[in-house]
Design a protein around this motif. Structure first.
Motif, PDB file in Angstrom:
ATOM      1  N   LYS A  48       0.995  -1.213   0.099  1.00 58.91           N
ATOM      2  CA  LYS A  48      -0.010  -0.002  -0.055  1.00 58.91           C
ATOM      3  C   LYS A  48       0.867   1.097  -0.190  1.00 58.91           C
ATOM      4  CE  LYS A  48      -4.394   1.050   2.019  1.00 58.91           C
ATOM      5  NZ  LYS A  48      -5.081   1.066   3.091  1.00 58.91           N
ATOM      6  N   ALA A  49       2.112   1.171   0.747  1.00 62.71           N
ATOM      7  CA  ALA A  49       2.899   2.371   0.968  1.00 62.71           C
ATOM      8  C   ALA A  49       3.422   2.642  -0.664  1.00 62.71           C
ATOM      9  CB  ALA A  49       4.039   2.038   1.775  1.00 62.71           C
ATOM     10  N   ILE A  50       3.960   1.692  -1.307  1.00 64.60           N
ATOM     11  CA  ILE A  50       4.617   1.803  -2.667  1.00 64.60           C
ATOM     12  C   ILE A  50       3.414   2.367  -3.727  1.00 64.60           C
ATOM     13  CG2 ILE A  50       5.372   0.529  -4.609  1.00 64.60           C
ATOM     14  CD1 ILE A  50       7.341   0.878  -2.009  1.00 64.60           C
TER      15      ILE A  50
ATOM     16  N   PHE B 244       9.559   3.051 -13.288  1.00 66.70           N
ATOM     17  CA  PHE B 244       9.516   2.254 -11.922  1.00 66.70           C
ATOM     18  C   PHE B 244       9.590   0.596 -12.047  1.00 66.70           C
ATOM     19  CE2 PHE B 244       6.633  -0.030  -8.972  1.00 66.70           C
ATOM     20  CZ  PHE B 244       7.366   0.147  -7.876  1.00 66.70           C
ATOM     21  N   ASN B 245       8.830   0.300 -12.792  1.00 69.64           N
ATOM     22  CA  ASN B 245       8.755  -1.380 -13.354  1.00 69.64           C
ATOM     23  C   ASN B 245      10.068  -2.044 -13.507  1.00 69.64           C
ATOM     24  OD1 ASN B 245       5.957  -1.973 -12.813  1.00 69.64           O
ATOM     25  ND2 ASN B 245       5.466  -1.167 -14.728  1.00 69.64           N
ATOM     26  N   ILE B 246      10.949  -1.152 -14.480  1.00 74.32           N
ATOM     27  CA  ILE B 246      12.148  -1.832 -14.811  1.00 74.32           C
ATOM     28  C   ILE B 246      13.062  -1.685 -13.498  1.00 74.32           C
ATOM     29  CG2 ILE B 246      14.479  -1.434 -16.010  1.00 74.32           C
ATOM     30  CD1 ILE B 246      12.282  -0.646 -18.331  1.00 74.32           C
ATOM     31  N   THR B 247      13.218  -0.420 -12.715  1.00 75.13           N
ATOM     32  CA  THR B 247      13.969  -0.322 -11.712  1.00 75.13           C
ATOM     33  C   THR B 247      13.567  -1.390 -10.497  1.00 75.13           C
ATOM     34  OG1 THR B 247      14.282   1.918 -12.004  1.00 75.13           O
ATOM     35  CG2 THR B 247      14.956   1.399 -10.174  1.00 75.13           C
ATOM     36  N   HIS B 248      12.249  -1.455 -10.549  1.00 79.25           N
ATOM     37  CA  HIS B 248      11.694  -2.428  -9.361  1.00 79.25           C
ATOM     38  C   HIS B 248      12.259  -3.920  -9.615  1.00 79.25           C
ATOM     39  CE1 HIS B 248       8.437  -4.668  -7.709  1.00 79.25           C
ATOM     40  NE2 HIS B 248       8.839  -4.679  -6.671  1.00 79.25           N
ATOM     41  N   MET B 249      12.292  -4.359 -10.971  1.00 81.35           N
ATOM     42  CA  MET B 249      12.544  -5.443 -11.342  1.00 81.35           C
ATOM     43  C   MET B 249      13.895  -5.724 -11.277  1.00 81.35           C
ATOM     44  SD  MET B 249      10.266  -6.633 -14.608  1.00 81.35           S
ATOM     45  CE  MET B 249      11.571  -5.985 -15.608  1.00 81.35           C
ATOM     46  N   LEU B 250      14.789  -4.983 -11.332  1.00 81.33           N
ATOM     47  CA  LEU B 250      16.246  -5.092 -11.367  1.00 81.33           C
ATOM     48  C   LEU B 250      16.841  -5.046 -10.074  1.00 81.33           C
ATOM     49  CD1 LEU B 250      17.498  -2.992 -14.395  1.00 81.33           C
ATOM     50  CD2 LEU B 250      17.333  -5.228 -14.137  1.00 81.33           C
ATOM     51  N   SER B 251      16.091  -4.187  -9.133  1.00 81.41           N
ATOM     52  CA  SER B 251      16.565  -3.978  -7.877  1.00 81.41           C
ATOM     53  C   SER B 251      15.285  -4.089  -6.650  1.00 81.41           C
ATOM     54  CB  SER B 251      17.252  -2.375  -7.547  1.00 81.41           C
ATOM     55  OG  SER B 251      17.638  -2.301  -6.086  1.00 81.41           O
ATOM     56  N   ASN B 252      14.681  -3.014  -6.319  1.00 83.48           N
ATOM     57  CA  ASN B 252      13.593  -3.202  -5.299  1.00 83.48           C
ATOM     58  C   ASN B 252      12.662  -2.161  -5.491  1.00 83.48           C
ATOM     59  OD1 ASN B 252      14.333  -1.298  -3.519  1.00 83.48           O
ATOM     60  ND2 ASN B 252      16.001  -2.772  -2.714  1.00 83.48           N
TER      61      ASN B 252
ATOM     62  N   GLY C 258      13.023   1.946  -6.893  1.00 80.47           N
ATOM     63  CA  GLY C 258      12.298   2.054  -8.045  1.00 80.47           C
ATOM     64  C   GLY C 258      11.448   3.447  -7.698  1.00 80.47           C
ATOM     65  N   ILE C 259      10.884   3.669  -6.355  1.00 78.79           N
ATOM     66  CA  ILE C 259      10.499   4.919  -6.193  1.00 78.79           C
ATOM     67  C   ILE C 259      11.550   6.053  -6.318  1.00 78.79           C
ATOM     68  CG2 ILE C 259       9.634   6.145  -4.178  1.00 78.79           C
ATOM     69  CD1 ILE C 259       7.369   4.292  -5.183  1.00 78.79           C
ATOM     70  N   LEU C 260      12.784   5.845  -5.899  1.00 76.73           N
ATOM     71  CA  LEU C 260      13.729   6.989  -5.911  1.00 76.73           C
ATOM     72  C   LEU C 260      13.853   7.316  -7.334  1.00 76.73           C
ATOM     73  CD1 LEU C 260      16.208   5.847  -3.118  1.00 76.73           C
ATOM     74  CD2 LEU C 260      14.592   7.943  -3.144  1.00 76.73           C
ATOM     75  N   ALA C 261      13.937   6.312  -8.159  1.00 77.57           N
ATOM     76  CA  ALA C 261      14.202   6.462  -9.660  1.00 77.57           C
ATOM     77  C   ALA C 261      13.308   7.060 -10.221  1.00 77.57           C
ATOM     78  CB  ALA C 261      14.369   4.937 -10.369  1.00 77.57           C
ATOM     79  N   VAL C 262      11.845   6.833  -9.879  1.00 85.32           N
ATOM     80  CA  VAL C 262      10.822   7.518 -10.679  1.00 85.32           C
ATOM     81  C   VAL C 262      10.517   8.977  -9.936  1.00 85.32           C
ATOM     82  CG1 VAL C 262       8.778   6.795  -9.180  1.00 85.32           C
ATOM     83  CG2 VAL C 262       8.467   6.940 -11.374  1.00 85.32           C
ATOM     84  N   LEU C 263      10.795   9.041  -8.660  1.00 86.56           N
ATOM     85  CA  LEU C 263      10.861  10.364  -7.992  1.00 86.56           C
ATOM     86  C   LEU C 263      11.811  11.377  -8.929  1.00 86.56           C
ATOM     87  CD1 LEU C 263       9.763  12.347  -6.120  1.00 86.56           C
ATOM     88  CD2 LEU C 263      11.444  11.733  -4.594  1.00 86.56           C
TER      89      LEU C 263
END
Length: 127
Positions: free
Chosen positions: A9-11, A94-102, A106-111
């Motif tokens: 939910k936080a994500i 977000f999706n690519i970063t989340h898949m490659l890391s966590n 992903g949140i930091l990258a998209v921000l």
């Protein structure tokens, strides 16, 4: 929370807030800045008009025809479409970063991508 939920939910809340911020920055920029067309943009505009007159359609030509370019200025609509594509790009980041890391990375990258000035500016250019 069930194991079937892909994101917590936080994500999800973080992503929604970032997308609202990104949409605001982009729409505010294209509505408030006086966009002078570069030489490239002038040529893109001329090519689209030529394509429409010859009956050949491309991405920009579809937008031009939908807004009746002979009666209305199509450029604001092109910019709004670019905002939608830019927001879709943020989702992919977000999706690519989340898949490659966590999810946190992903949140930091998209921000960062949401507020990066060049990514915001490109919505106002006719590309």
């Amino acid at each position: 929370m069930s194991g079937q939920n892909k994101y917590s939910k936080a994500i999800v809340i973080s992503l929604i807030l970032i997308f609202i911020l990104a949409a605001y920055l982009r729409i505010d920029f294209i509505r408030s800045a006086d966009h002078h067309m570069s030489h490239d943009s002038i040529h893109y505009d001329a090519m689209v008009r030529q394509l429409l007159e010859d009956g050949i359609y491309a991405f920009l030509a579809v937008i031009y025809s939908l807004v009746d370019y002979e009666q209305n200025d199509p450029l604001p609509w092109v910019r709004y479409m670019q905002v939608l594509l830019s927001l879709a790009t943020l989702f992919l980041i977000f999706n690519i970063t989340h898949m490659l890391s966590n999810a946190i990375v992903g949140i930091l990258a998209v921000l960062l991508a949401a507020v990066y000035p060049s990514f915001v500016w490109s919505n106002g250019a006719i590309l």
